[in-house]
Design a protein around this motif. Structure first.
Motif, mmCIF file in Angstrom:
data_model
loop_
_atom_site.group_PDB
_atom_site.id
_atom_site.type_symbol
_atom_site.label_atom_id
_atom_site.label_comp_id
_atom_site.label_asym_id
_atom_site.label_seq_id
_atom_site.Cartn_x
_atom_site.Cartn_y
_atom_site.Cartn_z
ATOM 1 N N LEU A 44 0.735 -1.240 -0.155
ATOM 2 C CA LEU A 44 -0.064 0.072 -0.024
ATOM 3 C C LEU A 44 0.892 1.250 0.020
ATOM 4 C CD1 LEU A 44 -3.020 -1.042 2.103
ATOM 5 C CD2 LEU A 44 -3.027 -0.622 -0.077
ATOM 6 N N PRO A 45 2.019 1.401 0.792
ATOM 7 C CA PRO A 45 2.704 2.706 0.605
ATOM 8 C C PRO A 45 3.364 2.740 -0.642
ATOM 9 C CG PRO A 45 3.174 1.358 2.717
ATOM 10 C CD PRO A 45 2.545 0.445 1.831
ATOM 11 N N ARG A 46 3.615 1.786 -1.233
ATOM 12 C CA ARG A 46 4.363 1.945 -2.565
ATOM 13 C C ARG A 46 3.225 2.068 -3.804
ATOM 14 N NH1 ARG A 46 7.012 -3.835 -1.742
ATOM 15 N NH2 ARG A 46 8.445 -3.278 -0.413
ATOM 16 N N LEU A 47 1.916 1.788 -3.582
ATOM 17 C CA LEU A 47 0.936 2.172 -4.536
ATOM 18 C C LEU A 47 0.656 3.774 -4.292
ATOM 19 C CD1 LEU A 47 -1.788 -0.673 -3.840
ATOM 20 C CD2 LEU A 47 -0.299 -0.334 -5.783
ATOM 21 N N ILE A 48 0.709 4.159 -2.964
ATOM 22 C CA ILE A 48 0.419 5.826 -2.681
ATOM 23 C C ILE A 48 1.507 6.415 -3.366
ATOM 24 C CG2 ILE A 48 0.107 7.340 -0.877
ATOM 25 C CD1 ILE A 48 -1.365 5.358 0.944
ATOM 26 N N ALA A 49 2.783 5.987 -3.036
ATOM 27 C CA ALA A 49 4.030 6.829 -3.933
ATOM 28 C C ALA A 49 3.937 6.601 -5.237
ATOM 29 C CB ALA A 49 5.235 5.959 -3.131
ATOM 30 N N ALA A 50 3.650 5.652 -5.795
ATOM 31 C CA ALA A 50 3.548 5.644 -7.336
ATOM 32 C C ALA A 50 2.508 6.742 -7.743
ATOM 33 C CB ALA A 50 2.916 4.375 -7.679
ATOM 34 N N VAL A 51 1.431 6.955 -6.928
ATOM 35 C CA VAL A 51 0.208 7.851 -7.409
ATOM 36 C C VAL A 51 0.656 9.146 -7.218
ATOM 37 C CG1 VAL A 51 -2.195 8.768 -6.971
ATOM 38 C CG2 VAL A 51 -1.650 6.462 -7.134
ATOM 39 N N GLU A 52 1.531 9.491 -6.057
ATOM 40 C CA GLU A 52 1.980 10.713 -5.909
ATOM 41 C C GLU A 52 3.235 11.139 -6.921
ATOM 42 O OE1 GLU A 52 2.986 10.651 -1.773
ATOM 43 O OE2 GLU A 52 1.097 10.860 -0.931
ATOM 44 N N LYS A 53 3.831 10.201 -7.462
ATOM 45 C CA LYS A 53 4.955 10.586 -8.369
ATOM 46 C C LYS A 53 4.161 10.785 -9.502
ATOM 47 C CE LYS A 53 9.281 8.479 -10.350
ATOM 48 N NZ LYS A 53 9.923 7.125 -10.428
ATOM 49 N N ALA A 54 3.082 10.402 -9.787
ATOM 50 C CA ALA A 54 2.486 10.825 -11.241
ATOM 51 C C ALA A 54 1.860 12.041 -11.143
ATOM 52 C CB ALA A 54 1.439 9.843 -11.457
ATOM 53 N N GLY A 55 1.870 12.757 -10.021
ATOM 54 C CA GLY A 55 1.177 14.030 -9.982
ATOM 55 C C GLY A 55 0.014 14.245 -9.002
ATOM 56 N N TYR A 56 -0.464 13.200 -8.414
ATOM 57 C CA TYR A 56 -1.819 13.100 -7.908
ATOM 58 C C TYR A 56 -1.624 12.571 -6.306
ATOM 59 C CZ TYR A 56 -3.054 13.197 -12.697
ATOM 60 O OH TYR A 56 -3.131 13.552 -14.196
ATOM 61 N N VAL A 57 -2.832 12.885 -5.570
ATOM 62 C CA VAL A 57 -2.957 12.486 -4.201
ATOM 63 C C VAL A 57 -3.586 10.978 -4.105
ATOM 64 C CG1 VAL A 57 -3.309 13.196 -1.662
ATOM 65 C CG2 VAL A 57 -2.593 14.909 -3.353
ATOM 66 N N ALA A 58 -3.067 10.095 -3.229
ATOM 67 C CA ALA A 58 -3.773 8.875 -2.926
ATOM 68 C C ALA A 58 -3.950 8.741 -1.480
ATOM 69 C CB ALA A 58 -3.029 7.697 -3.565
ATOM 70 N N LYS A 59 -5.225 8.440 -1.249
ATOM 71 C CA LYS A 59 -5.180 7.950 0.595
ATOM 72 C C LYS A 59 -6.042 6.660 0.506
ATOM 73 C CE LYS A 59 -5.324 12.942 1.675
ATOM 74 N NZ LYS A 59 -6.457 13.939 2.334
ATOM 75 N N LEU A 60 -6.063 5.942 1.501
ATOM 76 C CA LEU A 60 -6.981 4.924 1.811
ATOM 77 C C LEU A 60 -8.461 5.506 2.186
ATOM 78 C CD1 LEU A 60 -4.751 2.888 4.107
ATOM 79 C CD2 LEU A 60 -5.024 2.456 1.770
ATOM 80 N N PRO A 61 -9.247 4.765 1.662
ATOM 81 C CA PRO A 61 -10.766 5.232 2.054
ATOM 82 C C PRO A 61 -10.777 5.872 3.550
ATOM 83 C CG PRO A 61 -10.760 3.218 0.744
ATOM 84 C CD PRO A 61 -9.284 3.362 1.013
ATOM 85 N N GLN A 62 -10.552 5.158 4.292
ATOM 86 C CA GLN A 62 -10.937 5.421 5.850
ATOM 87 C C GLN A 62 -10.170 6.915 6.082
ATOM 88 O OE1 GLN A 62 -9.584 2.725 4.857
ATOM 89 N NE2 GLN A 62 -10.386 0.934 5.680
ATOM 90 N N ALA A 63 -8.968 6.990 5.711
ATOM 91 C CA ALA A 63 -8.375 8.385 5.533
ATOM 92 C C ALA A 63 -8.875 9.627 4.941
ATOM 93 C CB ALA A 63 -6.922 8.229 5.325
ATOM 94 N N ALA A 64 -9.191 9.179 3.862
ATOM 95 C CA ALA A 64 -10.134 10.165 3.038
ATOM 96 C C ALA A 64 -11.387 10.752 3.582
ATOM 97 C CB ALA A 64 -10.515 9.604 1.503
ATOM 98 N N ASP A 65 -12.258 9.599 4.052
ATOM 99 C CA ASP A 65 -13.469 9.940 4.660
ATOM 100 C C ASP A 65 -13.215 10.779 5.973
ATOM 101 O OD1 ASP A 65 -14.675 8.515 2.876
ATOM 102 O OD2 ASP A 65 -15.062 6.522 3.953
#
Length: 323
Positions: free
Chosen positions: A138-159
């Motif tokens: 999961l940390p690598r998935l979030i890092a990959a999205v952020e490297k692409a220029g966007y913000v990724a969060k787990l659904p619980q954190a986003a809610d």
């Protein structure tokens, strides 16, 4: 039986080709199973080391970048076992169009442990299937999205973030403030329809447009900078470039005209153009966000109506089964 080395948390975002891949293995029951899986993985060309842990039911594989996940899964399946696949949902922020969706999907699919990635622009969610421990992946998935220029969060954190934002100021306040600051800049243009020819002093226009440009419009600059770092483009980058051009030219003409007041015509300023564009885009984003929230709430309400069990008639017997 060999022990699997656990990667330290500080290495979670490093290149996976250098660290290896951890595969969760299903179907092992004894040391003989461990040996068969290790031999099957070691036979794959490009694999440098394969270590299987029966207690954790996982295999740690160090291989060259030419070895893909499908090949490793095939080797495990050929040995009579299977690689367990997990699924996770991510909340993606910053997407504005189908091009953004494509970039996020490509960023996720580049990770070697990802087997499937699909992004929905309407719900701003990404569904990802992967192999490996969730705490590592999961940390690598979030890092990959952020490297692409966007913000990724787990659904619980986003809610939780959404609830905290709703508990504060209403989400429409940037639109209201931007409209209040832009209205005086637009009024002279409306007056021209009725024959009135007047304009606010240039320094007044600067004072009204600056908060809209750099305070309320800061979100566009942040998103544009992320897009530039990712060597990509998005709508926020276009907004930042266009409004900055109008604001910058107006500021230059205003400063260049100091000391020349009363000599010829006043400079043509475009502060109202940059302020109004930002205000309208903020209004559009607020309307879009409200529509998405309403859609999400409607979908959740429909899911809540789904029954937990279903009654199936088999011959003369009725059986309750999980829905």
């Amino acid at each position: 039986m060999q022990n699997t080395t656990t990667l330290p948390a500080s290495l979670a975002n490093m290149n996976l080709d250098n660290l290896g891949i951890e595969l969760p293995i299903e179907g092992m029951t004894c040391a003989s199973c461990v040996s068969r899986v290790e031999k099957a993985l070691a036979k794959v060309p490009g694999v440098e080391r394969a270590s299987v842990n029966l207690a954790t039911e996982s295999a740690s594989v160090s291989a060259s970048s030419q070895v893909d996940l499908a090949t490793l899964r095939g080797a495990v399946a050929k040995a009579g076992y299977s690689v367990r696949e997990d699924q996770a949902s991510l909340s993606i922020e910053g997407m504005t169009c189908a091009s953004c969706v494509s970039r996020v999907e490509k960023a996720l699919r580049k990770l070697p442990e990802v087997t499937f990635a699909e992004v929905n622009l309407a719900t701003e969610n990404a569904e990802v299937k992967f192999v490996g421990r969730a705490d590592d992946v999961l940390p690598r998935l979030i890092a990959a999205v952020e490297k692409a220029g966007y913000v990724a969060k787990l659904p619980q954190a986003a809610d939780a973030h959404s609830e905290a934002a709703m508990a504060g100021w209403p989400d429409w306040w940037p639109v209201a403030v931007a409209a209040a600051l832009s209205l005086p800049l637009v009024l002279p243009m409306l007056g021209m329809l009725f024959g009135a020819d007047w304009a606010l002093p240039g320094w007044w226009q600067l004072a009204l447009a600056t908060p809209v440009q750099f305070w309320l419009g800061a979100r566009f600059y942040r998103s544009a900078w992320k897009a530039v770092k990712a060597r990509a483009g998005n709508m926020d980058l276009l907004v930042a470039l266009g409004t900055s051009a109008g604001y910058g030219l107006s500021l230059y003409l205003l400063i260049a005209g100091i000391g020349h007041e009363g000599h010829g015509e006043a400079p043509h300023l475009y502060f109202e153009a940059s302020a109004v564009v930002i205000t309208l885009v903020l209004l559009g984003k607020w309307l879009e966000g409200r529509a998405k929230r309403q859609t999400t709430e409607a979908i959740r309400a429909l899911n809540a109506l789904r029954p937990d069990t279903a009654r199936v008639r088999r011959g003369d017997v009725e059986v309750d089964v999980p829905a």
